[in-house]
Design a protein around this motif. Sequence first.
Motif, PDB file in Angstrom:
ATOM      1  N   GLY A  88      56.637 -11.170 -13.140  1.00 45.88           N
ATOM      2  CA  GLY A  88      55.212 -11.000 -13.402  1.00 45.88           C
ATOM      3  C   GLY A  88      54.598  -9.769 -12.774  1.00 45.88           C
ATOM      4  O   GLY A  88      53.376  -9.686 -12.621  1.00 45.88           O
ATOM      5  N   GLN A  89      55.425  -8.768 -12.450  1.00 51.97           N
ATOM      6  CA  GLN A  89      54.900  -7.601 -11.737  1.00 51.97           C
ATOM      7  C   GLN A  89      53.843  -6.845 -12.530  1.00 51.97           C
ATOM      8  O   GLN A  89      52.884  -6.307 -11.956  1.00 51.97           O
ATOM      9  CB  GLN A  89      56.029  -6.652 -11.335  1.00 51.97           C
ATOM     10  N   GLN A  90      53.978  -6.798 -13.861  1.00 57.03           N
ATOM     11  CA  GLN A  90      52.981  -6.060 -14.645  1.00 57.03           C
ATOM     12  C   GLN A  90      51.638  -6.798 -14.664  1.00 57.03           C
ATOM     13  O   GLN A  90      50.583  -6.156 -14.642  1.00 57.03           O
ATOM     14  CB  GLN A  90      53.497  -5.826 -16.071  1.00 57.03           C
ATOM     15  N   LEU A  91      51.673  -8.124 -14.685  1.00 65.42           N
ATOM     16  CA  LEU A  91      50.435  -8.883 -14.595  1.00 65.42           C
ATOM     17  C   LEU A  91      49.769  -8.647 -13.237  1.00 65.42           C
ATOM     18  O   LEU A  91      48.550  -8.434 -13.157  1.00 65.42           O
ATOM     19  CB  LEU A  91      50.705 -10.375 -14.792  1.00 65.42           C
ATOM     20  N   ALA A  92      50.557  -8.673 -12.171  1.00 66.80           N
ATOM     21  CA  ALA A  92      50.008  -8.427 -10.836  1.00 66.80           C
ATOM     22  C   ALA A  92      49.374  -7.046 -10.761  1.00 66.80           C
ATOM     23  O   ALA A  92      48.288  -6.875 -10.188  1.00 66.80           O
ATOM     24  CB  ALA A  92      51.113  -8.561  -9.788  1.00 66.80           C
ATOM     25  N   ARG A  93      50.036  -6.061 -11.336  1.00 67.66           N
ATOM     26  CA  ARG A  93      49.490  -4.698 -11.307  1.00 67.66           C
ATOM     27  C   ARG A  93      48.146  -4.628 -12.028  1.00 67.66           C
ATOM     28  O   ARG A  93      47.198  -4.009 -11.540  1.00 67.66           O
ATOM     29  CB  ARG A  93      50.479  -3.721 -11.947  1.00 67.66           C
ATOM     30  N   VAL A  94      48.065  -5.247 -13.197  1.00 66.74           N
ATOM     31  CA  VAL A  94      46.811  -5.234 -13.953  1.00 66.74           C
ATOM     32  C   VAL A  94      45.702  -5.879 -13.125  1.00 66.74           C
ATOM     33  O   VAL A  94      44.589  -5.343 -13.019  1.00 66.74           O
ATOM     34  CB  VAL A  94      46.973  -5.957 -15.307  1.00 66.74           C
ATOM     35  N   GLU A  95      45.992  -7.019 -12.521  1.00 70.02           N
ATOM     36  CA  GLU A  95      44.975  -7.724 -11.729  1.00 70.02           C
ATOM     37  C   GLU A  95      44.516  -6.878 -10.542  1.00 70.02           C
ATOM     38  O   GLU A  95      43.308  -6.786 -10.255  1.00 70.02           O
ATOM     39  CB  GLU A  95      45.531  -9.066 -11.260  1.00 70.02           C
ATOM     40  N   LEU A  96      45.456  -6.248  -9.851  1.00 67.46           N
ATOM     41  CA  LEU A  96      45.106  -5.452  -8.675  1.00 67.46           C
ATOM     42  C   LEU A  96      44.370  -4.174  -9.063  1.00 67.46           C
ATOM     43  O   LEU A  96      43.422  -3.769  -8.376  1.00 67.46           O
ATOM     44  CB  LEU A  96      46.370  -5.108  -7.879  1.00 67.46           C
ATOM     45  N   ARG A  97      44.783  -3.541 -10.155  1.00 61.38           N
ATOM     46  CA  ARG A  97      44.117  -2.314 -10.608  1.00 61.38           C
ATOM     47  C   ARG A  97      42.661  -2.551 -10.959  1.00 61.38           C
ATOM     48  O   ARG A  97      41.832  -1.657 -10.856  1.00 61.38           O
ATOM     49  CB  ARG A  97      44.846  -1.746 -11.828  1.00 61.38           C
ATOM     50  N   VAL A  98      42.370  -3.754 -11.414  1.00 58.72           N
ATOM     51  CA  VAL A  98      40.989  -4.094 -11.772  1.00 58.72           C
ATOM     52  C   VAL A  98      40.239  -4.637 -10.562  1.00 58.72           C
ATOM     53  O   VAL A  98      39.120  -4.204 -10.252  1.00 58.72           O
ATOM     54  CB  VAL A  98      40.964  -5.125 -12.916  1.00 58.72           C
ATOM     55  N   ALA A  99      40.829  -5.611  -9.853  1.00 59.13           N
ATOM     56  CA  ALA A  99      40.098  -6.374  -8.851  1.00 59.13           C
ATOM     57  C   ALA A  99      39.690  -5.549  -7.634  1.00 59.13           C
ATOM     58  O   ALA A  99      38.560  -5.681  -7.142  1.00 59.13           O
ATOM     59  CB  ALA A  99      40.934  -7.572  -8.402  1.00 59.13           C
TER      60      ALA A  99
END
Length: 402
Positions: free
Chosen positions: A351-362
């Motif tokens: 799930g690394q790409q999901l984590a990246r998306v969440e962190l890039r936004v949050a």
Amino acid sequence: MENQPSSHGPVQLPTTRPTGCPFDPPSELAGLREQEGLSRMRYPDGHIGWLATSHATVRSLTADPRFSSRYELMHYPFPGPGMTEMPPAPVGDLTGIDQPEHTRYRRLLAGKFTVRRMRQLTTRVEEITAERLDAMERQGPSVDLVEAYAHPVPALMICELLGVPHGDREVFQRHAATLSGLDATREEQFAAYTALQEVVHGLVLAKRARPTDDLLSDLTASDLTDTELAGIGSFLLAAGLDTTANMIGLGTFALLSHPEQAAALRGEPDLADQAVEELLRYLSIAHTGVRAALEDVELDGRLIKAGESVTISVAAANRDPAKFADPDTLDLRRKATGHLAFGHGVHQCLGQQLARVELRVALPALFTRFPELRLAVPPEEVPLRVDMDVYGVHRLPVTWGK
């Protein structure tokens, strides 16, 4: 080829972080890494195995199929009651199994977590983030950032991805919070896990009867059994929540402790991708792993014998000066390519790409909405997850305004 380093006898795994440096790994790790990337290590149960600390060694080891990820073959590197023998991985837990079982699960799931598909979720992450920031503003000007923001954002996103109905999300979040909470007893955590499994199993049956547009529904078309689907669903729920929540919480703490870096993130929107990779490297919240040798393996001029466990210090590898210049400095403009925060090899985080998306936004959204965000307690009073597999903060009291 040696079986015992000549510079010292077996070491114990260093676990105490430097006083006043909550983002740095135990300082002894650096000394071991400088001496040799692979050291003899004594485990709490008396087993003599190994400790890998250099970036090159950890990368080689995690890419080598002669090292197993099966829990029951490993010796546990941390002291604790009842941890002398590791039980086999629960059904659906991808981190504790080897091929061919791992390969079968991974192939079914890999296409669901592509870069393209995860980036398509960006708009929804932005909406959830904005909703949580609005709620923070109404609740403020002082909140526990973990409870108000770091935990809900990934929790809601993984619920959306798996297709957890709105009516079940509050129940799921409550059980998930119990699992990762500081105050819960072992009995309470076990009860929460059992309840979570029951929720997911019921969800699997509902998806089989009436599929919707989500990951679990997609997987009902595969040859996975209900038990496997429930196990994978529970694994994804737990894996997709605890790590990202702690990256948001500890990442915010790190940025508040480095105000010049927070200002750069707030003022340079194009810096977000690079900043996330550097925070992942610098913090290395999934700090330690283990592998077990399936056969005799020569690595770094040492002979690792079949059955010996090797503890992997991701935190030490990501602070290796042979890979990253000035590695103990947080620099959001660094190109942290090649960090091992998501692992390496066939077990690299699904799930690394999901984590990246969440962190890039949050993270940028938080510091943009609250430019005066600051700790509401002295830094030394922030409770750290020093005794847990995933490092982070239990709570992060923050405030804002004049």
